[in-house]
Design an enzyme around this catalytic site. Structure first.
Site, PDB file in Angstrom:
ATOM      1  N   SER A  58      -2.725  -5.932   7.401  1.00  0.00           N
ATOM      2  CA  SER A  58      -4.166  -5.618   7.264  1.00  0.00           C
ATOM      3  C   SER A  58      -4.932  -6.057   8.511  1.00  0.00           C
ATOM      4  O   SER A  58      -5.775  -5.329   9.031  1.00  0.00           O
ATOM      5  CB  SER A  58      -4.747  -6.348   6.047  1.00  0.00           C
ATOM      6  OG  SER A  58      -4.199  -5.842   4.867  1.00  0.00           O
ATOM      7  N   ARG A 158      -1.895  10.670  -1.712  1.00  0.00           N
ATOM      8  CA  ARG A 158      -2.767   9.543  -2.105  1.00  0.00           C
ATOM      9  C   ARG A 158      -4.245   9.957  -2.099  1.00  0.00           C
ATOM     10  O   ARG A 158      -4.676  10.738  -1.251  1.00  0.00           O
ATOM     11  CB  ARG A 158      -2.508   8.356  -1.173  1.00  0.00           C
ATOM     12  CG  ARG A 158      -1.081   7.876  -1.329  1.00  0.00           C
ATOM     13  CD  ARG A 158      -0.788   6.675  -0.502  1.00  0.00           C
ATOM     14  NE  ARG A 158      -1.533   5.521  -0.955  1.00  0.00           N
ATOM     15  CZ  ARG A 158      -1.510   4.348  -0.353  1.00  0.00           C
ATOM     16  NH1 ARG A 158      -0.772   4.188   0.735  1.00  0.00           N
ATOM     17  NH2 ARG A 158      -2.193   3.331  -0.831  1.00  0.00           N
ATOM     18  N   SER A 203     -11.296  -2.167  -3.903  1.00  0.00           N
ATOM     19  CA  SER A 203     -10.522  -1.703  -2.753  1.00  0.00           C
ATOM     20  C   SER A 203     -11.118  -2.184  -1.442  1.00  0.00           C
ATOM     21  O   SER A 203     -12.240  -1.804  -1.070  1.00  0.00           O
ATOM     22  CB  SER A 203     -10.451  -0.167  -2.746  1.00  0.00           C
ATOM     23  OG  SER A 203      -9.942   0.273  -1.507  1.00  0.00           O
ATOM     24  N   ASP A 358      -0.160  -5.913  -3.566  1.00  0.00           N
ATOM     25  CA  ASP A 358       1.074  -5.389  -2.961  1.00  0.00           C
ATOM     26  C   ASP A 358       2.314  -6.156  -3.422  1.00  0.00           C
ATOM     27  O   ASP A 358       3.433  -5.825  -3.014  1.00  0.00           O
ATOM     28  CB  ASP A 358       0.962  -5.449  -1.432  1.00  0.00           C
ATOM     29  CG  ASP A 358      -0.128  -4.515  -0.920  1.00  0.00           C
ATOM     30  OD1 ASP A 358      -0.418  -3.513  -1.600  1.00  0.00           O
ATOM     31  OD2 ASP A 358      -0.704  -4.797   0.145  1.00  0.00           O
TER      32      ASP A 358
HETATM   33  C1  S3P Z   1      -5.294  -3.111   2.272  1.00  0.00           C
HETATM   34  C2  S3P Z   1      -5.858  -3.108   1.038  1.00  0.00           C
HETATM   35  C3  S3P Z   1      -5.100  -2.858  -0.191  1.00  0.00           C
HETATM   36  C4  S3P Z   1      -3.595  -3.017   0.019  1.00  0.00           C
HETATM   37  C5  S3P Z   1      -3.126  -2.373   1.285  1.00  0.00           C
HETATM   38  C6  S3P Z   1      -3.840  -2.955   2.479  1.00  0.00           C
HETATM   39  C7  S3P Z   1      -6.164  -3.318   3.436  1.00  0.00           C
HETATM   40  O1  S3P Z   1      -5.361  -1.546  -0.615  1.00  0.00           O
HETATM   41  O2  S3P Z   1      -2.883  -2.484  -1.074  1.00  0.00           O
HETATM   42  O3  S3P Z   1      -1.731  -2.558   1.459  1.00  0.00           O
HETATM   43  O4  S3P Z   1      -5.648  -3.626   4.526  1.00  0.00           O
HETATM   44  O5  S3P Z   1      -7.384  -3.181   3.289  1.00  0.00           O
HETATM   45  P1  S3P Z   1      -6.689  -1.181  -1.455  1.00  0.00           P
HETATM   46  O6  S3P Z   1      -7.840  -1.394  -0.581  1.00  0.00           O
HETATM   47  O7  S3P Z   1      -6.536   0.255  -1.817  1.00  0.00           O
HETATM   48  O8  S3P Z   1      -6.665  -2.075  -2.638  1.00  0.00           O
END
Ligand code: S3P
Length: 482
Positions: A58, A158, A203, A358
């Site tokens: 991230s 997705r 999210s 995750d």
């Molecule tokens: C992420 C947020 C999560 C996570 C993804 C990475 C991010 O998804 O599952 O692997 O870097 O902001 P969501 O924002 O859809 O929950």
């Protein structure tokens, strides 16, 4: 603003599987497609080692993106060099930023200034990466450019509507009306409108896309998140000098409000990316499951919004300890030591899901070895990850003789004294399924085979090497480690 790089300035149970079939014959497996690379893992002797895992995914995406939007240079240490992150590097390069790998996780980004990115020559391919796609939609929304966005088979399924809805309110145009999956062509604006938006799904990607677009907008944008999600975007915005204010909603749920006033120039930074806790989770799980093991992973991110798995494992009785807690790159990090442990089943509350979203495939694998039943609640979002992780995780467990029950948004795993294994797991282009079930095979009675390890490169290219280094038995055939 901008203009430095070019022209455009500016809980119902649905199904419980039958009693496990005996795993005493050689399994008959379907033929896997030629571009799939299966791999097996098998019962291993004690694992040990002191290792590092690659940089957090991230933060790596965001470091590149913020570097591309800043003025001057951003130096990044410890960038995750996986295919998801490289796709984001290629995307910001296609939009005019200069991205230079300097070796061993060190990268230099020369940004274009806020609003200064330019239209690419052709379509941009985001590979398997939902994070790269959704964050870059926010970036594109704040530029007067038209971009064709593409991805692989998994990414093309997705949902993008969750990001497109607020971004369209800000002025993003979707060229093919009603299109809410990739491939998609979108056109941004040099003057995105400020909005106030309450996240309908927990999210971080949606939150980040809005904040990225708002950087280029005139006025104050407010994002309200009733359920807290990972806050790396906010931390980096603060570090790069954005005009951002974060306040608690005081709602008893940890909800937050983020206000950002744009347009605001960003200044290049030096960023050190901590180790990815979502990658560390697989090595920690391996140490817990294989008897007499002890593994220490140095420099792992322990941001409170990312440590739900560690909290859950503690509740299950796992021997995990944090050492040398410190700060690196504006984030808390620690060395994590995990030792073999006997786990007990627990109920994982729905409100913990965002902080371990995750980690459910690997938690489900750990739960198979626990005494008693583990129930995980609030898993609706798992259905729209790189695969439908709720059903794919359940199918993988069933294929290895574990009894599970899948609900509308829950998963119950019945732990066993000995997990039979011996199954072939379909990974559906999902890296985390591949890694979770390879860990299962290290402690199950018979080898576990995953149908394809190619996608592990999207997040953790070093996985196979590191697991082998600590003593895990991995092999190309159904007889792993032979
Ligand atoms: C992420 C947020 C999560 C996570 C993804 C990475 C991010 O998804 O599952 O692997 O870097 O902001 P969501 O924002 O859809 O929950």
């Amino acid at each position: 603003m901008g203009g430095r790089c070019g022209l455009y300035a500016a809980n119902l149970i649905i199904a419980e599987n039958e009693a496990p079939k005996p795993h005493d014959g050689a399994p008959v497996w379907p033929v896997t497609p030629a571009d799939h690379h299966p791999l097996s893992s098998s019962k291993s002797d004690a694992l040990s080692g002191r290792i590092r895992v690659p940089g957090d995914k991230s933060i790596s995406h965001r470091a590149l993106i913020f570097g591309a939007l800043a003025l001057g240079h951003t130096d990044i240490e410890g960038l995750l060099e996986s295919s998801d992150v490289i796709a984001t590097a290629d995307a910001v390069r296609a939009l005019g930023a200069k991205i230079e790998p300097l070796g061993e996780g060190r990268w230099k980004v020369t940004g274009c200034g806020v609003g200064g990115l330019v239209a690419p020559d052709g379509a941009i391919d985001f590979g398997n990466s939902g994070t790269g796609t959704r964050l870059m939609m926010g970036v594109i929304a704040g530029h007067d450019i038209e971009v064709r966005m593409e991805g692989d088979h998994s990414l093309s399924k997705r949902p993008m509507g969750r990001v497109l809805t607020p971004l369209q309110q800000m002025g993003l145009e979707v060229i093919e009306p009603d299109q809410a999956t990739l491939p998609i062509t979108v056109r941004g604006t040099a003057d995105p409108l400020p909005i106030t938006y309450t996240l309908p799904v927990a999210s971080a990607q949606v939150k980040s896309a809005i904040l990225l677009a708002a950087l280029m907008g005139q006025g104050r944008t407010t994002v309200i998140e009733p359920v807290p999600t990972r806050d790396h975007t906010e931390r980096l915005l603060q570090a790069f000098g954005a005009n951002i204010k974060i306040s608690d909603l005081n709602d008893g749920q940890g909800g937050r409000q983020i206000e950002m006033t744009g347009p605001h120039e960003l200044d290049g930074q030096s960023i050190t990316v901590p180790g990815d806790p979502s990658s560390a989770a697989f090595l920690i799980a391996a140490a817990i499951l294989v008897p007499n093991s002890e593994i220490t992973i140095e420099g792992v991110l322990i941001n409170p919004a990312r440590v739900g798995l560690f909290e859950t494992l503690k509740e299950m009785g796992a021997d995990i300890t944090l050492h040398n807690q410190r700060e690196a790159g504006g984030e808390p990090v620690a060395d994590i030591c995990a030792r073999s442990s006997k786990l007990s089943g627990v109920t994982v509350p729905a409100e913990r899901a965002p902080s371990m979203i995750d980690e459910y495939p690997i938690l489900a694998v750990l739960a198979a070895f626990a005494s008693g039943t583990t129930t995980m609640l609030g898993l609706g979002e798992l259905k729209v990850k790189e695969s439908d992780r709720l059903s794919a995780t359940a199918d993988g467990l069933k294929a290895n003789g574990v009894r599970v029950a899948v609900g509308e948004d829950s998963l119950t795993v019945h732990g066993m004294d000995t997990v039979p294994g011996g199954g072939l797991v379909a990974t559906h282009l999902d890296h985390r399924l591949a890694m979770a079930f390879l860990v299962m095979g290290l402690a199950s009675e018979r080898a576990v085979t995953v149908d394809d390890i190619t996608m592990i490169n999207t997040s953790f290219p070093e996985f196979r090497g590191l697991l082998t280094e600590v003593g895990g038995k991995l092999g190309e055939t159904g007889v792993a480690g032979s």
